[in-house]
Design an enzyme around this catalytic site. Structure first.
Site, PDB file in Angstrom:
ATOM      1  CB  CYS A  79      -0.985   0.026   1.436  1.00  0.00           C
ATOM      2  SG  CYS A  79       0.143   0.250   2.910  1.00  0.00           S
ATOM      3  CB  CYS A 168      -4.856   1.662   5.955  1.00  0.00           C
ATOM      4  SG  CYS A 168      -4.650   0.333   6.827  1.00  0.00           S
ATOM      5  CD  GLN A 294      -8.686 -11.747  20.142  1.00  0.00           C
ATOM      6  OE1 GLN A 294      -8.660 -11.010  19.507  1.00  0.00           O
ATOM      7  NE2 GLN A 294      -8.294 -12.577  21.296  1.00  0.00           N
ATOM      8  CD  GLU A 351     -10.994  -7.705  31.119  1.00  0.00           C
ATOM      9  OE1 GLU A 351     -10.698  -8.593  30.573  1.00  0.00           O
ATOM     10  OE2 GLU A 351     -10.465  -6.115  31.078  1.00  0.00           O
ATOM     11  CB  CYS A 423      -1.156 -12.224  22.039  1.00  0.00           C
ATOM     12  SG  CYS A 423      -1.036 -11.129  23.275  1.00  0.00           S
TER      13      CYS A 423
HETATM   14  N1  SAH Z   1     -10.007 -13.389  26.132  1.00  0.00           N
HETATM   15  C1  SAH Z   1     -10.152 -12.329  26.086  1.00  0.00           C
HETATM   16  C2  SAH Z   1      -9.726 -11.494  26.152  1.00  0.00           C
HETATM   17  C3  SAH Z   1      -8.299 -11.235  26.215  1.00  0.00           C
HETATM   18  S1  SAH Z   1      -6.925 -10.044  25.979  1.00  0.00           S
HETATM   19  C4  SAH Z   1     -11.273 -12.625  24.347  1.00  0.00           C
HETATM   20  O1  SAH Z   1     -10.714 -13.538  23.733  1.00  0.00           O
HETATM   21  O2  SAH Z   1     -11.188 -11.874  24.123  1.00  0.00           O
HETATM   22  C5  SAH Z   1      -6.024  -9.571  27.768  1.00  0.00           C
HETATM   23  C6  SAH Z   1      -7.736  -9.157  28.377  1.00  0.00           C
HETATM   24  O3  SAH Z   1      -7.006  -8.946  30.162  1.00  0.00           O
HETATM   25  C7  SAH Z   1      -7.737  -7.907  28.714  1.00  0.00           C
HETATM   26  O4  SAH Z   1      -9.303  -7.730  28.034  1.00  0.00           O
HETATM   27  C8  SAH Z   1      -7.812  -7.424  29.844  1.00  0.00           C
HETATM   28  O5  SAH Z   1      -8.125  -5.473  29.944  1.00  0.00           O
HETATM   29  C9  SAH Z   1      -7.124  -7.942  30.857  1.00  0.00           C
HETATM   30  N2  SAH Z   1      -6.268  -7.945  31.890  1.00  0.00           N
HETATM   31  C10 SAH Z   1      -5.433  -7.324  32.074  1.00  0.00           C
HETATM   32  N3  SAH Z   1      -4.757  -7.709  32.892  1.00  0.00           N
HETATM   33  C11 SAH Z   1      -5.145  -8.451  33.698  1.00  0.00           C
HETATM   34  C12 SAH Z   1      -5.373  -8.705  35.197  1.00  0.00           C
HETATM   35  N4  SAH Z   1      -4.563  -8.274  36.027  1.00  0.00           N
HETATM   36  N5  SAH Z   1      -6.201  -8.908  35.673  1.00  0.00           N
HETATM   37  C13 SAH Z   1      -7.415  -9.762  35.117  1.00  0.00           C
HETATM   38  N6  SAH Z   1      -7.528  -8.800  33.628  1.00  0.00           N
HETATM   39  C14 SAH Z   1      -6.539  -8.405  33.202  1.00  0.00           C
END
Ligand code: SAH
Length: 467
Positions: A79, A168, A294, A351, A423
């Site tokens: 791009c 993009c 995601q 969360e 990730c």
């Molecule tokens: N399982 C979910 C999100 C994964 S991303 C999915 O598949 O969509 C990781 C997540 O952890 C985020 O939402 C973030 O806000 C949360 N997070 C980060 N640190 C954390 C902590 N110390 N305790 C609980 N959640 C946390």
């Protein structure tokens, strides 16, 4: 190699995420030798020129100056922002080759820590490798110091400069039209961007979310309170755009904080409503502007199918007494919890972002699931307060991995099996070393590419207690 000098060399291989090992002929005092430098963002097989900008304990790091010869694996069109924009690194590489490269990188990392043989099932690609994002966070700034107003992504290796990514390729046409419309409005109205150093100026970020399955679009402009204008005129312009999807809401979020991040200090609905709905694996999810979801919906279906597969429980094999209690730790909007709900007696999601937990509760209800519970807290603290004991644990931490003290508490439950979704494989291997030293082994693992053209990749591991 000497600091400050420029060399030309061949890229032998690239370690996750973007560390290219470049070997170059060096001649010093009439003596020829081959030396290696690490240069970020080059591609295996390229011949590149670079400048050595760091030398420590005999190891050299260089800054990529120019690609002199392309690699054989580069056949994709780029791009117009490629190279300048900090978003994509592998865009010129055919998608097949991108997958091979990521697979190799993760396999190498896993092999460096996993004891003995382990089953590595390779990588599964994203169903689409372009226009795949369901969310984009654009930043207002200038293309160069005191240059014209820009709205887009940070330039490669730059903290300040912004590239307007009007073409993009990882987002679809609707995003591009919205971006252009907002930028045009800002220029017409002579609005100033918020400066990261002086903390003056109005415009900060533009958040766009678009659900792939429903086509619903949410636009949120994030500004300081320096100007008290109402954005109804911009709202009307956005509503008049000819979009493939449907604009369901336009929001205005205020953020006067000093941190350079999208922070919500209050949101006004200028038009419509404050959420979109997305469908994944037959379930519906309400997504609010600031909850984690995601960013590649079709890729997420692949990832979650793998997770379901690795958890390995089948509804037909289970009766009410044999269904497990599952913990979904780092649960975001509760997607994994809800996908596993049919094979669980109960799923408890934890969360840290309260808004995401609220969305998770609403979503579970919408999907007719009555065995999902969500707790808004840090995993580290929440585990002390949950009376229930898990039979199975799913872990999906943010990039830094799991806090070691939280990992201690997770291990102490002594469950037979866990699934770890990561990730960032470099954080994953740090946690795997701890898990292995405390009685767990990696039974199998695989990768899912949710982020085509970029350096990122998801890794899933099934862990079980050592015999
Ligand atoms: N399982 C979910 C999100 C994964 S991303 C999915 O598949 O969509 C990781 C997540 O952890 C985020 O939402 C973030 O806000 C949360 N997070 C980060 N640190 C954390 C902590 N110390 N305790 C609980 N959640 C946390």
């Amino acid at each position: 190699m000497k600091k400050g000098n420029t060399y030309t060399g061949y890229v032998e291989y690239v370690d996750f995420p973007n560390k290219a090992y470049v070997s170059a002929q060096v001649e010093e005092d009439g003596v020829k030798s081959v030396e290696t430098a690490v240069v970020k963002n080059a591609i295996p097989g390229q011949t590149v020129s670079f400048m050595v900008n760091k030398k420590k304990h005999g190891k050299c790091e260089g800054r990529l100056l120019e690609v002199i010869e392309q690699a054989d694996c580069e056949s994709n069109e780029r791009c117009p922002h490629f190279g300048l924009c900090g978003g994509c690194v592998y865009q010129t590489v055919s998608y097949d080759n991108q997958l091979k490269m990521k697979e190799k990188q993760v396999h190498k990392l896993l092999s460096s820590v996993i004891e003995g043989d382990f089953c590595f099932e390779g990588i599964t690609g994203s169903p689409v490798s372009e226009e795949y994002r369901n969310k984009m966070e654009f930043t207002f700034g200038d293309e160069y110091k005191d240059g014209p107003l820009a709205l887009g992504l940070h330039k490669r290796n730059s903290m300040y400069d912004i590239v307007s990514v009007l073409n993009c390729k990882i987002v679809d046409e609707d995003y591009r039209k919205i971006l252009e419309c907002v930028l045009e409005y800002a220029v017409q109205e002579k609005l100033k961007f918020h400066h990261r150093v002086t903390h003056e100026g109005y415009l900060r970020h533009l958040l766009v979310r678009k659900a792939v399955k429903t086509g619903q679009i949410l636009v949120d402009i994030i500004t300081t309170t320096e100007d008290d204008r109402k954005l109804n005129d911009l709202s009307e312009k956005l509503q008049k755009l000819e979009l493939k999807g449907k604009l369901v809401g336009f929001l205005h979020t205020f953020n006067d904080s000093l941190a350079d991040a999208v922070i919500n200090q209050g949101t006004e609905v200028v038009y419509g409503r404050d959420y979109i709905e997305e469908e994944l694996l037959g379930l519906t999810f309400k997504i609010t502007p600031f909850s984690f979801f995601q960013t590649n919906s079709l890729g997420a279906e692949v990832l979650y199918s793998k997770v379901r597969d690795y958890v390995g429980l089948k509804k037909e094999d289970l009766d009410d007494n044999s269904k497990p209690v599952i913990f979904d730790l780092y649960s975001g909007t509760g997607t994994i919890a809800q996908i596993l709900a049919p094979v669980a007696k109960k799923v408890i999601g934890v969360e840290i972002v309260p808004e995401a937990v609220e969305a998770a509760k609403i979503n579970a209800k919408l999907n007719g699931l009555d065995n999902c519970y969500f707790i808004a807290d840090d995993v580290l603290k929440a585990l002390d307060n949950i009376e229930e004991k898990p039979d199975f644990i799913v872990l999906d931490p943010p990039r830094d991995g799991i806090n070691p003290k939280a990992l201690d508490k997770i291990i102490a439950y002594g469950v037979e099996r866990m699934v770890y979704i990561s990730c960032k494989p470099t954080s994953l291997i740090r946690d795997l070393e701890i898990l292995q030293s405390r009685g767990y082994m990696v039974e199998k693992s695989c990768c899912v590419d949710m982020f085509p053209n970029t350096v990122h990749v998801e890794t899933v591991c099934l862990l079980s207690k050592k015999p």
